[in-house]
Structures are given as C-alpha cells and as structure tokens.
Design an enzyme around this catalytic site. Structure first.
Site, PDB file in Angstrom:
ATOM      1  N   VAL A 165       5.696  -7.589   6.699  1.00 56.26           N
ATOM      2  CA  VAL A 165       6.755  -8.497   6.678  1.00 56.26           C
ATOM      3  C   VAL A 165       7.595  -8.477   7.873  1.00 56.26           C
ATOM      4  O   VAL A 165       8.076  -7.375   8.180  1.00 56.26           O
ATOM      5  CB  VAL A 165       7.740  -8.154   5.235  1.00 56.26           C
ATOM      6  CG1 VAL A 165       8.525  -9.510   5.114  1.00 56.26           C
ATOM      7  CG2 VAL A 165       6.893  -8.325   4.086  1.00 56.26           C
ATOM      8  N   ASP A 211       3.555  -6.269 -11.213  1.00 58.23           N
ATOM      9  CA  ASP A 211       4.023  -5.332 -10.026  1.00 58.23           C
ATOM     10  C   ASP A 211       5.448  -5.090  -9.913  1.00 58.23           C
ATOM     11  O   ASP A 211       5.997  -5.074  -8.801  1.00 58.23           O
ATOM     12  CB  ASP A 211       3.265  -5.477  -8.779  1.00 58.23           C
ATOM     13  CG  ASP A 211       3.175  -4.390  -7.692  1.00 58.23           C
ATOM     14  OD1 ASP A 211       3.320  -3.385  -8.227  1.00 58.23           O
ATOM     15  OD2 ASP A 211       3.041  -4.339  -6.340  1.00 58.23           O
ATOM     16  N   LYS A 248       5.669 -12.951   5.545  1.00 60.40           N
ATOM     17  CA  LYS A 248       4.598 -11.999   5.156  1.00 60.40           C
ATOM     18  C   LYS A 248       3.110 -12.511   5.801  1.00 60.40           C
ATOM     19  O   LYS A 248       2.833 -13.476   5.292  1.00 60.40           O
ATOM     20  CB  LYS A 248       4.770 -12.064   3.655  1.00 60.40           C
ATOM     21  CG  LYS A 248       3.885 -10.919   3.222  1.00 60.40           C
ATOM     22  CD  LYS A 248       4.167 -10.730   1.688  1.00 60.40           C
ATOM     23  CE  LYS A 248       3.260  -9.698   0.957  1.00 60.40           C
ATOM     24  NZ  LYS A 248       3.606  -9.622  -0.651  1.00 60.40           N
ATOM     25  N   GLU A 268       6.606  -3.101   5.521  1.00 58.18           N
ATOM     26  CA  GLU A 268       5.080  -3.021   5.030  1.00 58.18           C
ATOM     27  C   GLU A 268       4.723  -2.352   3.899  1.00 58.18           C
ATOM     28  O   GLU A 268       5.201  -1.488   3.449  1.00 58.18           O
ATOM     29  CB  GLU A 268       4.359  -1.917   6.127  1.00 58.18           C
ATOM     30  CG  GLU A 268       2.889  -2.423   6.159  1.00 58.18           C
ATOM     31  CD  GLU A 268       2.216  -2.049   7.346  1.00 58.18           C
ATOM     32  OE1 GLU A 268       2.960  -1.209   8.286  1.00 58.18           O
ATOM     33  OE2 GLU A 268       1.057  -1.858   7.430  1.00 58.18           O
ATOM     34  N   GLY A 269       4.115  -3.071   3.067  1.00 51.84           N
ATOM     35  CA  GLY A 269       3.578  -2.640   1.721  1.00 51.84           C
ATOM     36  C   GLY A 269       2.177  -2.619   1.525  1.00 51.84           C
ATOM     37  O   GLY A 269       1.286  -2.730   2.567  1.00 51.84           O
ATOM     38  N   ALA A 270       1.620  -2.727   0.346  1.00 46.57           N
ATOM     39  CA  ALA A 270       0.207  -2.601  -0.020  1.00 46.57           C
ATOM     40  C   ALA A 270      -0.787  -3.960   0.705  1.00 46.57           C
ATOM     41  O   ALA A 270      -1.669  -3.770   0.998  1.00 46.57           O
ATOM     42  CB  ALA A 270      -0.095  -2.396  -1.608  1.00 46.57           C
ATOM     43  N   GLY A 284       0.648  -6.530   2.795  1.00 44.95           N
ATOM     44  CA  GLY A 284       0.686  -7.231   4.257  1.00 44.95           C
ATOM     45  C   GLY A 284       2.017  -6.604   4.832  1.00 44.95           C
ATOM     46  O   GLY A 284       3.010  -5.850   4.420  1.00 44.95           O
TER      47      GLY A 284
HETATM   48  P1  ADP Z   1       3.805  -5.775  -0.468  1.00 51.62           P
HETATM   49  O1  ADP Z   1       2.719  -6.786  -1.013  1.00 51.62           O
HETATM   50  O2  ADP Z   1       3.260  -5.405   1.242  1.00 51.62           O
HETATM   51  O3  ADP Z   1       4.357  -4.759  -1.018  1.00 51.62           O
HETATM   52  P2  ADP Z   1       6.136  -7.140  -0.209  1.00 51.62           P
HETATM   53  O4  ADP Z   1       6.337  -8.705  -0.501  1.00 51.62           O
HETATM   54  O5  ADP Z   1       6.695  -6.340  -1.374  1.00 51.62           O
HETATM   55  O6  ADP Z   1       5.101  -6.974   0.435  1.00 51.62           O
HETATM   56  O7  ADP Z   1       7.257  -6.865   1.115  1.00 51.62           O
HETATM   57  C1  ADP Z   1       7.249  -5.413   1.545  1.00 51.62           C
HETATM   58  C2  ADP Z   1       8.966  -5.122   1.827  1.00 51.62           C
HETATM   59  O8  ADP Z   1       9.393  -6.279   2.787  1.00 51.62           O
HETATM   60  C3  ADP Z   1       9.864  -5.468   0.629  1.00 51.62           C
HETATM   61  O9  ADP Z   1       9.837  -4.220  -0.089  1.00 51.62           O
HETATM   62  C4  ADP Z   1      11.057  -5.876   1.030  1.00 51.62           C
HETATM   63  O10 ADP Z   1      11.806  -4.530   1.482  1.00 51.62           O
HETATM   64  C5  ADP Z   1      10.698  -6.634   2.290  1.00 51.62           C
HETATM   65  N1  ADP Z   1      10.679  -7.888   2.172  1.00 51.62           N
HETATM   66  C6  ADP Z   1       9.770  -8.539   1.397  1.00 51.62           C
HETATM   67  N2  ADP Z   1      10.095  -9.990   1.377  1.00 51.62           N
HETATM   68  C7  ADP Z   1      11.589  -9.977   1.777  1.00 51.62           C
HETATM   69  C8  ADP Z   1      12.484 -10.948   2.027  1.00 51.62           C
HETATM   70  N3  ADP Z   1      12.086 -12.295   1.634  1.00 51.62           N
HETATM   71  N4  ADP Z   1      13.589 -10.852   2.720  1.00 51.62           N
HETATM   72  C9  ADP Z   1      13.781  -9.523   3.148  1.00 51.62           C
HETATM   73  N5  ADP Z   1      12.851  -8.589   2.872  1.00 51.62           N
HETATM   74  C10 ADP Z   1      11.804  -8.732   2.544  1.00 51.62           C
HETATM   75 MG    MG Z   2       5.445  -4.938  -2.478  1.00 52.83          MG
END
Ligand code: ADP
Ligand code: MG
Length: 167
Positions: free
Chosen positions: A18, A127, A33, A12-14, A16
């Site tokens: 995942v 980012d 996501k 979970e990031g800023a 959404g």
């Molecule tokens: P946010 O915008 O919330 O930061 P991200 O796209 O960076 O969203 O995803 C959050 C986290 O989820 C990532 O730091 C990673 O650890 C995991 N993640 C995102 N996309 C994938 C993917 N395609 N496969 C595996 N893990 C993923």
């Molecule tokens: Mg992120």
C-alpha cells in the site's frame, strides 16, 4: 497509474503493498493498493474481481473505507482508496496507556455499524482485525481490506470454506 504521484509506502500485508499517493490533477491524497497477479493466481481472478465489484456497488458508508478507483497495472491491478491516517493496530501500539473505555466503546460501535452495513449488502469480511480497521485523523473507524471477503447468498444455497483465518 501516471495520474498519481507516489508519496511513500504505508504498509504491506498479506495481499499487497500500500502506497500513499497524490492525484496529480486534483491534488487528492489516496492510498494505492497494488495487487499482483501472482497473488491473484492463489485464488480465482474472477472471484477477486467480483469482490471488487461488490465493493464498488456497495453505496458509500461512513464505516467502510471508500474505494475510489480500480485500474489495471502491469500484471495486476491497483485499487485507489480514500487515505486514512492510521489503523487500530498502530493506535493501540502507540498509545501510552490502555484506551479509555469510552474510546473502546466508540470504536466498537463504529465497527459494528460497518459490519452490519457489509452484511446488509451480502458481504462477509472474514478478516476483521485491528490492522484492517483504519482510523481517520478525526478518530473515525472504517473497515478496510476486503481481500478475503466473499459475497454470500442469504438463501444459503452456496458452499463456503469453513475455516478462514489469519493470525
Ligand atoms: P493487506 O491485504 O496487504 O493486509 P491492507 O488493505 O490491510 O492490505 O493494507 C495494509 C496496511 O496498509 C493496513 O494495515 C494499513 O496500515 C495501511 N492502509 C491500507 N489502506 C489504507 C488507507 N486507505 N489509508 C491509509 N492506510 C492504509
Ligand atoms: Mg490487511
């Protein structure tokens, strides 16, 4: 969404949440996501959709995570990405010792190739950080999380926010 069976929460990031999920028919493992509308209202939905469109139109590149599908879900929508084993923040956190120089060089080279590809497609990521650099089971690095990305015009006719940052 019923096409997928959720296997667990990845991160979970800023922007959404995942999830790891499996496509029921094909058995393909993906990362889903979820982007809530609440988040979209922070920016302009149209703009967010434009970025997704840009990603979809960007031809496949081995250094950029592949967006497989986008579909509406509840009040927001869901992005389906190829599944990756880990991200660079996790790799560094779990390493017993600092990464070897050869590994650092290899990750950096893949990062630069990915950035060059985005820029060649008129997309600025804005980012880049270890948590947004995904690492595959075979050690391949791919740029992910285009939540803050923008399409730029090479002729300099557009105005951009001059400070965009996350910690
Ligand atoms: P946010 O915008 O919330 O930061 P991200 O796209 O960076 O969203 O995803 C959050 C986290 O989820 C990532 O730091 C990673 O650890 C995991 N993640 C995102 N996309 C994938 C993917 N395609 N496969 C595996 N893990 C993923
Ligand atoms: Mg992120």
């Amino acid at each position: 969404m019923d096409q997928y069976c959720i296997l667990g929460r990845i991160g979970e990031g800023a922007h959404g949440v995942v999830f790891k999920a499996k496509h029921v028919e094909t058995g393909e493992i993906v990362a889903l996501k979820k982007v809530a509308l609440r988040r979209l209202e922070d920016g302009i939905p149209k703009q967010a959709l434009r970025e997704i469109k840009a990603l979809q139109e960007m031809e496949d590149n081995q250094y950029v995570v592949q967006l497989k599908a986008v579909f509406p879900h509840g009040a927001g929508f869901v992005l389906a990405f190829e599944f990756m084993l880990s991200d660079l923040a996790e790799v560094v956190r779990h390493a017993q010792r600092p990464l070897a120089q050869a590994q650092v060089k290899s990750y950096l080279q893949m990062l630069l190739k990915g950035v060059a590809f985005c820029h060649a497609n008129n997309i600025v990521h804005r980012d880049l950080k270890p948590a947004n650099l995904l690492i595959s089971a075979s050690g391949q690095l791919k740029i992910a999380d285009f939540g803050l990305a923008r399409v730029f015009s090479p002729d300099g006719s557009r105005l951009y926010t001059h400070q965009v940052a996350t910690r």
